[in-house]
Design an enzyme around this catalytic site. Structure first.
Site, PDB file in Angstrom:
ATOM      1  N   GLU A  33      77.104  60.935  -3.149  1.00 10.52           N
ATOM      2  CA  GLU A  33      77.134  62.259  -2.505  1.00 10.52           C
ATOM      3  C   GLU A  33      77.942  62.251  -1.215  1.00 10.52           C
ATOM      4  O   GLU A  33      78.600  63.225  -0.875  1.00 10.52           O
ATOM      5  CB  GLU A  33      75.698  62.720  -2.237  1.00 10.52           C
ATOM      6  CG  GLU A  33      75.596  64.191  -1.908  1.00 10.52           C
ATOM      7  CD  GLU A  33      74.174  64.712  -2.004  1.00 10.52           C
ATOM      8  OE1 GLU A  33      73.458  64.307  -2.946  1.00 10.52           O
ATOM      9  OE2 GLU A  33      73.794  65.521  -1.158  1.00 10.52           O
ATOM     10  N   ASP A 129      72.164  62.079  -4.294  1.00  5.04           N
ATOM     11  CA  ASP A 129      70.736  62.091  -3.939  1.00  5.04           C
ATOM     12  C   ASP A 129      69.915  62.522  -5.149  1.00  5.04           C
ATOM     13  O   ASP A 129      70.293  63.447  -5.868  1.00  5.04           O
ATOM     14  CB  ASP A 129      70.484  63.076  -2.786  1.00  5.04           C
ATOM     15  CG  ASP A 129      71.145  62.605  -1.505  1.00  5.04           C
ATOM     16  OD1 ASP A 129      71.514  61.420  -1.431  1.00  5.04           O
ATOM     17  OD2 ASP A 129      71.304  63.441  -0.588  1.00  5.04           O
ATOM     18  N   TYR A 335      64.480  58.215   1.381  1.00  3.30           N
ATOM     19  CA  TYR A 335      65.057  59.560   1.269  1.00  3.30           C
ATOM     20  C   TYR A 335      64.127  60.603   1.909  1.00  3.30           C
ATOM     21  O   TYR A 335      62.953  60.682   1.559  1.00  3.30           O
ATOM     22  CB  TYR A 335      65.279  59.880  -0.217  1.00  3.30           C
ATOM     23  CG  TYR A 335      66.074  61.130  -0.429  1.00  3.30           C
ATOM     24  CD1 TYR A 335      67.384  61.224   0.037  1.00  3.30           C
ATOM     25  CD2 TYR A 335      65.523  62.228  -1.075  1.00  3.30           C
ATOM     26  CE1 TYR A 335      68.116  62.371  -0.131  1.00  3.30           C
ATOM     27  CE2 TYR A 335      66.258  63.381  -1.263  1.00  3.30           C
ATOM     28  CZ  TYR A 335      67.556  63.452  -0.780  1.00  3.30           C
ATOM     29  OH  TYR A 335      68.278  64.590  -0.954  1.00  3.30           O
TER      30      TYR A 335
END
Lengths: 680, 90
Positions: A33, A129, A335
């Site tokens: 990403e 992600d 995350y």
């Protein structure tokens, strides 16, 4: 799909061995990403990876399990939604399509490079992600560049540590259905269609009332959020305080003093009766002692962490998310966009705690093998936790990292213990009471000292004990209006009302600021925000219920319980129905007129003439735009068309704040020496 | 694809809020002051219970309080200046 301004592919720039590969198998293309994530993936898979620059696009090349790989970073979304319905008076807009971000030349080059590498590759791995937005980014790149003719796999990871990335690439996921991408793409469609249709309705309403084409916008989730702020503002502005008296007594029991609280008093008669208690004797009707154990707080999910960061450091939710993302990209934390309050054993508690022990000596005192967890779960990611990697950090990055690390360690700590007492006394017609608390074991507070336990000492007593009322205190007080929302409490409201997602809520609040609908840390609605909210509140188009219903439908797509086309159809039907029932509002038009007269409220910076005021954007009755200082009245004309934004720097000639329109940065001061230099 | 086909409601004359002069969708007050007047009416019973005061005294006391909303203060200012209590029963 056509792409204007595409770049010519310079195949010669690639080393022949790099392209054809010395490996017999054709290479794997890995789509990350962001650049930092791409670099970490390449490093995890092959420590001797090489960085290439193809048409200025970074590509990381290496070998993994004897297969060549390319890791190419996207730059967030490379595709956006667009409609060909250009007439602003036409709505609803239901005809939309995904197109590349054509205004961005880098994106065009990036897509050309991606397409070329896709053609050469045997398989594609989407390593964006692991959430709705990430999967939408990766899915769109693959879909619109012919990637689905290849084997497409998905990498799932929650941290960018070497260990987890290797594990993820050793167990890549294969997919029949891309449910997260379906949910993400449908959310984008719905938000775009609602956003553009409602914004056009709003602009059309103003245009017909004022004759002006004012650029206004509102979104499907922004609408109910703004209406909630408007409702709060209305409550505050129409608030009438109610009088009452706080009532406390100082009592004495077995020679020890204690302060007891009585009920709030509502009238002067009650106050008089309360005052007459002085010198009288009351009796203990209830006494209790207990030991309360307070469990460690749950591991952080994003919302809890954003609220805590705001409470402790005053950092706005969107700022904290940006910092957390940096920490994630440096592989320091997991995350951050997660709803989960759970920490599965697979993250390897022991290993993390051992590594953290180098910085946090408190890890030596943990007493649980498993962490305390909260009820909320997230199928994509665990709660936010430190990976155990230690890097030098400072400022806000350190503050947030430290909070995450301490919270994590705290979940393995013993409970805090508080000795509590409660006493109830009857005196005349009044029930009086007091609470006592003493911290006997700090427990997890040793490592996570960000919670306050208020200690208060009260004597022991028995039922029937006499209490001498030594003094009576009554204080006239008035009820207060509800507090203004802060970005943090508004985020909490959005969460409890299930509108927006964990990833979008902070940005939605930020957008309301950017559009000039709200201002201040203790959020106030602006005149413009008030007009817009009043209109939508009055016309009942974007209700909380409708928004929540759509959110549930979107969630059902993610879990395979609803088909995107069904949800899209349902949303379009809602939109058409709602627009049919629009009520015109003369009041809104009038409010907008007032707003136009008062200036938009949008500041472009400090006034260089008086040094005190702000240069506010105004729109004249004739539709001309200009800046005017709200203190000294200094003014400057502005271009009539185009989006104007502060350039965040001052003119080096005259000190006026510079303004940006598209790629053009200019000084608005008509007397600026720079304009004379240019004309000369 | 549709177009908002209904013409805009023509501006209705004399539908002005007596407090601020803004357009009012209904009655003598605009939305803001209608909401404020309703709160003002509802609030009296608490002040009457507490201090046993008249409505005029109530208005004076509420006007002084910093907790009182700005729209309420505007309604009170209008009532005091015009001696017109009719908007309270709106």
């Amino acid at each position: 799909m056509s792409r204007a301004g595409g770049v010519a592919w310079s195949a010669h720039r690639l080393d022949a061995a790099e392209v054809a590969g010395s490996n017999p198998a054709r290479p794997t293309l890995i789509i990350a990403e962001k650049n930092d994530a791409a670099k970490r993936i390449a490093f995890a898979l092959d420590r001797s990876y090489k960085k290439l620059a193809l048409e200025g696009v970074p590509v990381y090349v290496g070998s993994w399990n004897s297969t060549k790989f390319y890791v190419i970073p996207a730059r967030g979304h490379l595709y956006t939604l667009k409609t060909d319905v250009g007439d602003l008076s036409l709505f609803p807009v239901l005809d939309v399509e995904w197109v590349p971000l054509e205004d961005d030349r880098y994106v065009i080059k990036l897509l050309e490079v991606m397409k070329k590498l896709l053609r050469e590759s045997e398989q594609v791995v989407i390593a964006c992600d692991y959430d709705i937005e990430g999967e939408t980014i990766g899915f769109n790149i693959v879909k619109y560049n012919g990637g689905f003719e290849k084997v497409v796999k998905r990498a799932k990871f929650s941290t960018l540590t070497v260990e987890e990335l290797k594990h993820s690439f050793n167990s890549l996921l294969t997919r029949d259905k891309w449910l997260m991408a379906d949910a993400g793409r449908t959310r984008h469609y719905i938000d775009f269609m609602w956003g553009i249709s409602l914004s056009r309705l709003l602009m059309e309403e103003v245009r017909r009332g004022t004759g002006k084409r004012l650029s206004l916008s509102i979104g499907r989730v922004q609408g109910p959020t703004l209406i909630e702020i408007y409702n709060r503002e209305s409550e505050i502005n129409s608030y009438v305080p109610k009088p009452y008296w706080k009532f406390k007594v100082i009592g004495e029991i077995k020679g020890e003093e204690l302060e007891l609280s009585g009920p709030n008093l509502r009238s002067l008669e009650e106050v008089q009766r309360a005052k007459e208690l002085k010198g009288k004797i009351g009796k203990v009707t209830f006494f209790d002692k207990s030991m309360e154990e307070i469990k460690p707080p749950y591991p952080f999910n994003l919302s809890d962490l954003q609220k805590e960061v705001y409470r402790l450091f005053g950092i706005q939710p969107w700022e904290s998310l940006a910092i957390l993302e940096k920490l994630y990209l440096r592989a320091l934390i997991s995350y951050p966009r997660t709803s989960s309050q759970k920490l599965p054993p697979a993250i390897n508690y022991k290993s993390i705690l051992t590594k953290l022990g180098q910085r946090y000596k408190e890890t030596a005192n943990i007493s649980r093998s498993y962490p305390v967890e909260g009820p909320m779960d997230d199928p994509a990611h665990p709660a936010i936790y430190p990976t155990g990697e230690l890097q030098p950090l400072s400022g806000t990055e350190f503050k947030l990292y430290d909070l995450v690390a301490r919270r994590f360690i705290g979940t393995f700590y013993r409970n805090a213990k508080v000795a509590k007492k409660y006493i109830k006394v009857r005196a005349d017609v009044f029930d009086l009471e007091a609470d006592g608390a003493a911290l006997v074991d700090r427990g997890w507070l040793e490592v996570y000292p960000f919670k306050e336990i208020r200690e208060k000492s009260i004597p022991d007593a028995s039922v029937g004990d006499k209490v001498l009322i030594k003094d009576v205190k009554v204080e006239l007080t008035y009820t207060k209006p509800p507090s203004r929302y802060t970005p943090s409490s508004l985020l909490e409201w959005m969460e409890s009302n299930e509108i927006g997602t964990k990833a979008t809520r902070a940005d939605i609040i930020k957008t309301l600021y950017k559009r000039g609908y709200i201002k201040g840390n203790r959020i106030e609605i602006t005149e413009l925000g008030f007009s817009v909210a009043r209109y939508f509140s009055f016309s009942q188009i974007i209700t909380l219920e409708m928004t929540r219903k759509l959110e549930n439908s979107l969630e059902n797509i993610e879990f395979g319980k609803a088909h995107p086309s069904y949800v899209l159809g349902e949303s379009a039907r809602f939109l058409i129905e709602e627009l049919k029932n629009v009520k015109h509002s003369e009041e809104m038009v009038e409010l907008t007129r007032k707003y136009l007269a008062a200036g938009t409220g949008e500041s472009f910076g400090k006034c260089p003439v008086c040094g005190k005021g702000e240069l506010i954007l105004h729109i004249s009755q004739a539709g001309k735009r200009y800046l005017k200082c709200n203190v000294c009245g200094a003014s400057a004309p502005l271009p009539r068309k185009g989006k104007l934004v502060p350039a965040k720097k001052n003119c080096s000639y005259c000190g006026w704040p510079m303004i940006k329109r598209g790629g053009w940065v200019f000084c608005p001061n008509p007397e600026c020496p720079s304009s004379k230099i240019k004309s000369a | 694809m549709g177009v908002l086909s209904e013409p805009g409601v023509p501006k209705q004359q004399n539908k002005k809020c007596v407090v601020c002069g803004s357009y009012s969708e209904e009655g003598l007050l605009c939305f803001k002051h209608r909401t404020a007047a309703k709160s003002l009416t509802e609030g009296y019973k608490y002040w009457k219970e507490a201090f046993n005061i008249s409505f005029n005294e109530y208005l004076k006391e509420v006007r002084k309080r910093p907790e009182t909303g700005v729209w309420v203060k505007e309604v009170i200012d209008y009532i005091v200046a015009s001696n017109d209590l009719s908007i309270i029963s709106e």
